[in-house]
Design an enzyme around this catalytic site. Structure first.
Site, PDB file in Angstrom:
ATOM      1  N   LYS A 102      16.213  48.115  30.178  1.00 51.49           N
ATOM      2  CA  LYS A 102      16.498  46.714  29.425  1.00 51.49           C
ATOM      3  C   LYS A 102      14.924  46.057  29.159  1.00 51.49           C
ATOM      4  CE  LYS A 102      19.722  42.752  29.433  1.00 51.49           C
ATOM      5  NZ  LYS A 102      20.752  42.323  30.080  1.00 51.49           N
TER       6      LYS A 102
ATOM      7  N   SER B 144      24.723  41.781  27.673  1.00 49.46           N
ATOM      8  CA  SER B 144      23.406  41.716  26.797  1.00 49.46           C
ATOM      9  C   SER B 144      22.767  43.026  26.968  1.00 49.46           C
ATOM     10  CB  SER B 144      22.615  40.384  27.190  1.00 49.46           C
ATOM     11  OG  SER B 144      22.263  40.751  28.681  1.00 49.46           O
TER      12      SER B 144
ATOM     13  N   SER C  72      27.085  41.397  31.577  1.00 55.97           N
ATOM     14  CA  SER C  72      25.856  42.068  30.724  1.00 55.97           C
ATOM     15  C   SER C  72      25.916  43.515  31.228  1.00 55.97           C
ATOM     16  CB  SER C  72      24.837  41.199  30.887  1.00 55.97           C
ATOM     17  OG  SER C  72      24.742  40.178  30.151  1.00 55.97           O
TER      18      SER C  72
END
Length: 398
Positions: free
Chosen positions: A39, A116, A140
């Site tokens: 990420k 996310s 997330s």
């Protein structure tokens, strides 16, 4: 999307252009046969981290050191194949980024992938990476795992170093990872935690009131799978009421957000999406006395769950309350969705406990997931039990 998306199209939206160079530190090791994605909140030496924001991409210097959480799989021999898209500054539950695009949910292409850790989930679900690192503040990792039919682990708060990772809400932020199967999730976890043995029978508790939160028959389908896991007793999770949990979570998380990103987000000329701008503005309005009152409530909730779980308990809950929203869903629908699912994800977030998200069934053609919450530092037990259960999606769900 009228036609199934191609691998190239999924990769284009899952990965960020500024982090596509592969990286391998060792040729051998326990993970040398695996590839992974990271990420775009994690620092990797020589790479830029954009945090899902074009200003940060423009202004941020390449990292001088690699986050310890990324070093672990690299030193174990895994090959990093790229950095992945994220909701802007991790403020999102759906994976929708107006600056860099919305990654594709390979399991339901007309729906969002969840955020996310959106690009990480998309890449793994499409088979472009064997596993991916993400962060989890209010869901997330867990929400994209549910939306994309993946296994996802939110680790005990503070157990895996968050150094070199963008802080969004530091008293909630955790590091975790996603994989297509329980065995891979366990193998990756062993690089962080050491060997994971066979599962001992856990003391299962089905949070019966949590299964009343999902809509449209999803709760009933998931409850059927939960009841097939073994001997379990039903408990009331929200003894204080769901709103008590949410009223404790909201001010603490918003205050954290304002403390870490308020000055950056309100700098003159800052390029933010409307949703993130409004989120940061809302964070600026939280009153100090509201934050102070939430602190002891959080500790009381934590104490109750830690006592309930002991060293052998696991609480079974739905991972999300509904199917992934359509990519075309209006912002109003996204806000309503977030509040309902936050009632489920805030439990582990507030109490700092580990949670493993597990694909459980298919509902109207979309994946839906169950989760297991364990006591502090119980990742090994959760992972071993998840692997021992096998594929839950083959069990009857009605």
């Amino acid at each position: 999307m009228p036609n199934p998306p191609s691998a190239d199209e999924i990769a284009r939206l899952a990965f960020v252009d500024h982090g596509r160079a592969p990286l391998r530190l060792k040729e051998s090791g326990p993970l040398s046969d695996l590839t992974f994605a990271v990420k775009d909140l994690f620092d990797i030496a020589g790479y830029r981290s954009a945090w899902g924001n074009p200003d940060q991409l423009r202004d941020g210097a390449p990292a001088v050191a690699t986050a310890p959480a990324v070093l672990v799989p690299l030193v174990a021999g895994a090959t990093m194949i790229g950095k992945t898209n994220t909701d802007e500054v991790a403020c999102g539950m759906f994976g929708m980024n107006p600056h860099f695009g919305t990654p594709i949910n390979p399991k339901a292409p007309d729906r969002v992938p969840g955020g996310s850790s959106s690009g990480s989930a998309s890449a793994v679900a499409a088979g472009l990476a064997d596993f991916a690192l993400g962060t989890d503040t209010g869901g997330s990792i867990r929400v994209p795992a549910s939306f994309c039919g993946l296994y996802g682990l939110r680790t005990t708060y503070g157990r895996v170093s968050a150094a070199g990772v963008m802080a969004m809400a530091p008293s909630f932020d955790t590091v975790g990872w996603l994989a297509n199967d329980a065995r891979t999730l366990r193998r990756v976890s062993e690089a962080y935690f050491g060997p994971i043995g066979t599962a001992r029978p856990p003391r299962l508790m089905i949070a019966r009131d949590a299964f009343d939160i999902p809509v449209g028959g999803i709760g009933e389908a998931l409850l059927s799978v939960a009841q097939s896991l073994g001997t379990a007793r039903e408990i009331t999770l929200y003894e204080e009421g769901v709103e008590h949990w949410l009223d404790t979570f909201r001010p603490l998380q918003l205050h954290d957000l304002w403390s870490t990103l308020g000055a950056w987000g309100t700098a003159p000329g800052r390029n933010l999406s409307q949703a993130v701008h409004e989120r940061i503005q809302l964070a600026s309005t939280v009153k100090p006395e509201t934050v102070a009152a939430a602190v002891p409530r959080r500790e009381a909730l934590t104490d109750r769950l830690v006592d309930l779980l002991g060293d052998d308990g696991m609480i079974v809950i739905p991972t999300a309350h509904d199917l992934p929203p359509l990519r075309s869903a209006p912002v109003s629908a996204q806000i309503a969705f977030r509040e309902k699912t936050l009632a489920l994800t805030s439990v582990a977030s507030l109490t700092r406990l580990p949670q493993i998200a597990i694909p459980a069934a298919s509902f109207e053609g979309c994946p839906i997931g169950l989760s297991l919450i364990g006591g502090p530092r119980s990742e090994k037990q959760l992972l071993a039990f998840a692997e021992a259960m096998g594929d839950l999606t083959t069990r009857p769900s009605s």
